[in-house]
Design a protein around this motif. Structure first.
Motif, PDB file in Angstrom:
ATOM      1  N   LEU A   1      73.219  95.807  34.054  1.00  0.00           N
ATOM      2  CA  LEU A   1      71.894  95.739  33.180  1.00  0.00           C
ATOM      3  C   LEU A   1      70.961  96.789  33.571  1.00  0.00           C
ATOM      4  CD1 LEU A   1      71.120  92.026  32.572  1.00  0.00           C
ATOM      5  CD2 LEU A   1      72.693  93.797  30.878  1.00  0.00           C
ATOM      6  N   THR A   2      70.246  97.669  32.643  1.00  0.00           N
ATOM      7  CA  THR A   2      69.386  98.658  32.966  1.00  0.00           C
ATOM      8  C   THR A   2      68.038  98.173  32.330  1.00  0.00           C
ATOM      9  OG1 THR A   2      70.073  99.901  30.970  1.00  0.00           O
ATOM     10  CG2 THR A   2      70.844 100.442  33.060  1.00  0.00           C
ATOM     11  N   SER A   3      68.137  96.906  31.657  1.00  0.00           N
ATOM     12  CA  SER A   3      66.875  96.170  31.091  1.00  0.00           C
ATOM     13  C   SER A   3      66.879  94.842  31.406  1.00  0.00           C
ATOM     14  CB  SER A   3      66.803  96.446  29.872  1.00  0.00           C
ATOM     15  OG  SER A   3      66.361  97.671  29.091  1.00  0.00           O
ATOM     16  N   THR A   4      65.854  94.314  31.865  1.00  0.00           N
ATOM     17  CA  THR A   4      65.870  92.875  32.043  1.00  0.00           C
ATOM     18  C   THR A   4      66.157  91.934  31.113  1.00  0.00           C
ATOM     19  OG1 THR A   4      64.436  93.401  33.953  1.00  0.00           O
ATOM     20  CG2 THR A   4      64.085  91.169  33.157  1.00  0.00           C
ATOM     21  N   PHE A   5      66.800  90.938  31.059  1.00  0.00           N
ATOM     22  CA  PHE A   5      66.760  89.845  29.911  1.00  0.00           C
ATOM     23  C   PHE A   5      65.829  88.940  30.121  1.00  0.00           C
ATOM     24  CE2 PHE A   5      70.681  90.333  27.276  1.00  0.00           C
ATOM     25  CZ  PHE A   5      70.803  91.820  27.551  1.00  0.00           C
ATOM     26  N   PRO A   6      64.730  88.676  29.309  1.00  0.00           N
ATOM     27  CA  PRO A   6      63.726  87.510  29.367  1.00  0.00           C
ATOM     28  C   PRO A   6      64.308  86.057  29.033  1.00  0.00           C
ATOM     29  CG  PRO A   6      63.468  88.605  27.317  1.00  0.00           C
ATOM     30  CD  PRO A   6      64.437  89.361  28.185  1.00  0.00           C
ATOM     31  N   ARG A   7      63.644  85.115  29.564  1.00  0.00           N
ATOM     32  CA  ARG A   7      64.110  83.836  29.366  1.00  0.00           C
ATOM     33  C   ARG A   7      63.216  83.446  28.101  1.00  0.00           C
ATOM     34  NH1 ARG A   7      65.524  80.417  33.502  1.00  0.00           N
ATOM     35  NH2 ARG A   7      64.689  79.018  32.563  1.00  0.00           N
ATOM     36  N   SER A   8      62.195  84.138  27.634  1.00  0.00           N
ATOM     37  CA  SER A   8      61.279  83.874  26.636  1.00  0.00           C
ATOM     38  C   SER A   8      60.643  85.274  26.092  1.00  0.00           C
ATOM     39  CB  SER A   8      60.306  82.805  26.934  1.00  0.00           C
ATOM     40  OG  SER A   8      59.346  82.787  25.671  1.00  0.00           O
ATOM     41  N   VAL A   9      60.438  85.165  25.025  1.00  0.00           N
ATOM     42  CA  VAL A   9      59.658  86.412  24.176  1.00  0.00           C
ATOM     43  C   VAL A   9      58.240  86.317  24.863  1.00  0.00           C
ATOM     44  CG1 VAL A   9      58.909  85.460  22.293  1.00  0.00           C
ATOM     45  CG2 VAL A   9      59.367  87.887  22.455  1.00  0.00           C
ATOM     46  N   GLY A  10      57.671  85.457  25.343  1.00  0.00           N
ATOM     47  CA  GLY A  10      56.395  85.237  26.085  1.00  0.00           C
ATOM     48  C   GLY A  10      56.169  85.869  27.345  1.00  0.00           C
ATOM     49  N   GLN A  11      57.385  86.368  28.036  1.00  0.00           N
ATOM     50  CA  GLN A  11      57.337  86.987  29.292  1.00  0.00           C
ATOM     51  C   GLN A  11      57.253  88.340  29.004  1.00  0.00           C
ATOM     52  OE1 GLN A  11      61.128  85.368  30.798  1.00  0.00           O
ATOM     53  NE2 GLN A  11      59.976  84.560  32.454  1.00  0.00           N
ATOM     54  N   VAL A  12      57.360  88.664  27.930  1.00  0.00           N
ATOM     55  CA  VAL A  12      57.398  90.169  27.640  1.00  0.00           C
ATOM     56  C   VAL A  12      56.065  90.990  27.578  1.00  0.00           C
ATOM     57  CG1 VAL A  12      57.909  92.013  25.899  1.00  0.00           C
ATOM     58  CG2 VAL A  12      59.514  90.056  26.360  1.00  0.00           C
ATOM     59  N   PRO A  13      55.902  92.112  28.315  1.00  0.00           N
ATOM     60  CA  PRO A  13      56.735  93.070  28.977  1.00  0.00           C
ATOM     61  C   PRO A  13      57.284  92.432  30.175  1.00  0.00           C
ATOM     62  CG  PRO A  13      54.784  94.022  29.193  1.00  0.00           C
ATOM     63  CD  PRO A  13      54.485  92.606  28.293  1.00  0.00           C
ATOM     64  N   ILE A  14      58.519  92.444  30.528  1.00  0.00           N
ATOM     65  CA  ILE A  14      58.881  91.957  32.028  1.00  0.00           C
ATOM     66  C   ILE A  14      60.038  92.992  32.324  1.00  0.00           C
ATOM     67  CG2 ILE A  14      60.841  90.719  30.689  1.00  0.00           C
ATOM     68  CD1 ILE A  14      60.715  88.470  32.984  1.00  0.00           C
ATOM     69  N   TYR A  15      59.969  93.085  33.871  1.00  0.00           N
ATOM     70  CA  TYR A  15      60.667  94.225  34.309  1.00  0.00           C
ATOM     71  C   TYR A  15      60.703  94.071  35.870  1.00  0.00           C
ATOM     72  CZ  TYR A  15      55.916  95.916  34.799  1.00  0.00           C
ATOM     73  OH  TYR A  15      54.521  96.107  35.029  1.00  0.00           O
ATOM     74  N   TYR A  16      61.745  94.493  36.555  1.00  0.00           N
ATOM     75  CA  TYR A  16      61.824  93.946  38.226  1.00  0.00           C
ATOM     76  C   TYR A  16      60.670  94.672  38.913  1.00  0.00           C
ATOM     77  CZ  TYR A  16      63.471  98.632  39.904  1.00  0.00           C
ATOM     78  OH  TYR A  16      63.385  99.958  40.073  1.00  0.00           O
TER      79      TYR A  16
END
Length: 766
Positions: free
Chosen positions: A593-608
């Protein structure tokens, strides 16, 4: 008549042309600077402004090159290039108008959105990035250049290098994910693939890095929306891939739609002149995006004349579609709102690009009908696309090693994406002939032949709402909506599921659910498909989810209930073959993966590469802590982290070593790690190196990718992978926007994803 012939002879002699029936080939030209200067000396102000005009091909079709409105403007010297015109025959007709009917016979540029392949289509860029293989990515661009140039195109509006950390934004599908370091490597590979080492060759094309700048960070994830961030974040997190493309010699750049620091990018002199040209040394020309100048009116920057002058003064050289330059610059010049020097500079850059492409030497160099017949959508190109696509697929889950499947028994293939060849190429595949793409159903049947039985049912429509499905299947990418009731569709699916040994559920997004103007607030699989999947799971049969998507999705339910999840993105014209290769183990999955997969849309923006807070969680279990930085209804960590991807084999990391625990500004240190393949298949592993700057003058990310290697390791074997760290890997932009490295402690993590735990440390000293 004699005088007319003399004038024509002088004109062609000036440009270096000698004419025959079908082509104009030139005697050796003068050096570029001298040639362009002499040509510009012959141009009127109207002709100069005309070179800055880039209309779409509009009403031009075969046989209308001499009669359309655009053609008349070309004849009058009011067009510098065209885009969205396809085929050698059409392009040759239009080019003939430019070089035989306009006063100065200046050839046109012909552009197209060749984003991830031409007729041979590769995975969408987000999927392509998941190969982590720069040679493959460069090769995909090289093939795209070969095919498009064989069909008359000499300019592509690619690569799109916008860093994005918000999967709600639909155009995340067109980029390379969330990381500036990886994005920079891909930007260089794409530019090199398109442009090669010589633009004068007939199988290379001019690249265009886009969208400058920051387009991937719009508020609310909504396309075209406002972007607002600090300059330190721009320089550290969002600018690097654009600069990498410039460093690689990209020939053109495209302005973004969004505003930057309160000024639309199209009119932002700090971006286009101070940063792009003065700081980075960009030598090419800048084109707007589609009607980008006109849209500054709605931004509240003034009327068309005002915003056109603003754009030119900022450093924009070519106006795509809006004709603000064409219709207002002369007036602005008369009123001293723009200078002749500014107009001349833009014209010079565009003419220099045409010179570099060899168009003054031979305006028809891209109009070889033999190439068009023999170099497009060839078996060799499709075979390479198939191999590349297979390496873009990311295995997210594989309980009990359900995958790879056996080519035996009965396989049920169910889902609205199962027999959907029109969607396989994904978004922004404008040159693809959708009818030639290979659906998953066709690929599976070809793979098993007579060894197994493949049963198919659609199972559900894309979504319960037909109006939503219509919005999500534009540009001929229909899913052939089934008018049977939901109960009837489910019953048919369960009937064939009952006859099968394993179920493949082909679900997810349609091709146009991501891409431009396809922002989403809900990142889950549409409910109609979730309901279908739940019914299939009730059968008790093993279910493999083949997930089609152009963005990271929220897959909490699916990650708990489905046996295996293979994320296939949109793999391109050879999709069905490539997916089948991986499903049956002919190719071992190696995508990461080159993009993080969130658990919830509420975490967005999410990145390592996030920063710590002053109140981080004190526990590693993700459990809620009051007065700490966390949610009361969800964990902090993502579902699938950046760099994650499983294989059919297993890799063990050990013996991480560092050559020294100290490093000065002139030294390099070496990191080594042993990677063993302890599984039952030969496989490729992308070994990733991350660095954390523990203490800085400004807050620093928890870790940053600074190196990676994709290695093939045979089963039972072990390889030592070596990385070298230099001072450049430790630099960042500080609060004064100086690119510096600071003394102190650094931690180095090596592993198979961004959560790598193997760690060594060193100190940077003076």
């Amino acid at each position: 008549m004699k005088n007319k012939l003399i004038i024509l002879f002088i004109s062609f002699a000036f440009l270096g042309y000698s004419q025959n029936k079908d082509t104009k080939k030139a005697a050796p030209l003068k050096p570029k600077a001298e040639f362009v200067a002499e040509l510009m000396a012959k141009m009127t102000l109207d002709e100069k402004i005309g070179q800055l005009n880039l209309p779409t091909s509009g009403d031009i079709t075969t046989g209308q090159a001499n009669s359309s409105d655009v053609a008349k403007k070309i004849e009058e010297g009011k067009v510098g290039g065209l885009f969205n015109i396809k085929s050698v025959q059409k392009i040759k007709e239009v080019q003939r108008v430019a070089v035989e009917k306009s006063r100065l016979q200046i050839p046109l540029l012909f552009g197209m959105d060749v984003i991830h392949g031409y007729e041979t289509t590769f995975p969408i860029p987000l999927g392509l990035s998941c190969t982590w293989d720069m040679q493959l990515i460069q090769r995909s661009a090289q093939i795209a250049a070969q095919e498009s140039s064989a069909d008359g195109i000499n300019w592509t509006f690619s690569p799109m290098v916008d860093v994005s950390r918000d999967p709600r934004w639909g155009r995340v599908s067109e980029g390379s994910g969330e990381d500036p370091y990886l994005g920079s490597q891909i930007a260089k590979a794409m530019v090199t693939g398109y442009q090669g080492n010589d633009l004068a060759k007939n199988n290379t094309i001019l690249a265009c890095v886009k969208h400058f700048a920051l387009y991937g960070a719009p508020e609310a994830g909504r396309d075209y929306n406002t972007v607002d961030m600090s300059r330190i974040r721009m320089y550290n997190d969002y600018f690097p891939p654009y600069k990498a493309a410039v460093d690689a010699g990209v020939g053109s750049a495209m302005a973004s739609f969004n505003e930057v620091e309160g000024i639309p990018a199209t009119g932002n002199k700090w971006l286009m002149t101070d940063v792009l040209r003065n700081q980075w040394g960009f030598k090419g020309f800048v084109v707007t995006d589609f009607t980008g100048i006109n849209e500054m009116v709605d931004h509240g920057m003034g009327d068309l004349q005002t915003v056109s002058a603003l754009a030119l003064n900022a450093g924009i050289d070519m106006d795509m579609v809006g004709e603000g330059f064409l219709t207002t610059l002369k007036k602005s010049y008369d009123e001293k709102k723009v200078t002749l020097e500014q107009i001349d500079k833009a014209v010079q850059l565009i003419l220099e690009a045409k010179y570099d492409l060899g168009l003054f030497q031979d305006p028809y160099k891209y109009c070889d009908t033999n190439r068009a017949k023999t170099e497009i959508f060839t078996k060799a190109n499709r075979d390479e696309a198939r191999k590349i696509a297979a390496q873009s697929l990311v295995l997210l889950k594989n309980d009990k090693n359900i995958l790879p499947l056996q080519k035996s028994g009965t396989i049920a293939l169910i889902g609205p994406l199962a027999d959907a060849k029109e969607n396989m190429a994904g978004t922004w595949s404008v040159a693809t002939k959708q009818e030639n793409s290979i659906s998953l159903l066709a690929g599976l049947k070809d793979a098993v032949g007579t060894k197994a039985k493949v049963l198919y049912a659609k199972g559900s429509n894309l979504d319960y709402d037909p109006a939503f499905e219509e919005k999500a299947t534009m540009f001929g990418k229909t899913l052939h909506r089934d008018n049977r009731t939901n109960a009837e569709l489910t019953a048919e699916a369960l009937k064939i599921a009952g006859q099968s040994d394993v179920i493949i559920a082909a679900l997810g997004e349609s091709a146009e659910m991501s891409g431009e103007c396809s922002s989403r607030t809900n990142l889950e699989i549409p409910q109609a498909q979730k309901d279908l999947l739940n019914e299939l799971l009730k059968t008790g049969k093993p279910v493999v989810l083949v997930l089609f998507t152009g963005r990271p999705l929220v897959l909490i339910e699916e990650s708990k209930t489905v046996s295996s999840i293979l994320n296939v993105w949109f793999p391109g014209s050879e999709a069905g073959y490539a997916i089948s290769d991986v499903l049956f183990g002919d190719e071992v999955p190696s995508g990461k993966l080159t993009s993080t997969f969130p658990r919830s849309v509420g975490q967005v923006p999410i990145y390592y590469a996030h920063k710590n807070t002053g109140r981080p969680l004190s526990n590693k279990d993700g459990n809620f802590e009051k007065f700490r930085s966390n949610y009361i209804d969800e964990r902090n960590e993502p579902l699938y982290p950046f760099g994650f991807g499983l294989s059919y084999t297993n890799f063990d990391y050990s013996n991480l070593k560092i050559s020294s625990d100290k490093m000065n500004f002139h030294q390099k240190i070496t990191i080594t790690v042993d990677v063993a393949n302890i599984g039952n298949y030969d496989g490729k592993e992308t070994v990733q190196l991350y660095i954390r700057d523990v203490v800085g003058s400004v807050t620093r990310p928890m870790r940053e990718l600074k190196g990676f290697q994709k290695v093939l390791i045979k089963k039972g074997e072990k390889q030592t992978v070596t990385f070298e760290i230099s001072i450049e890997d430790l630099k960042f932009y500080n609060s004064d926007l100086q690119f510096v490295a600071e003394t102190g402690q650094f931690e180095v993590f090596v592993g198979g994803n961004s959560n790598a735990e193997n760690k060594v440390s060193f100190n940077l000293v003076n």
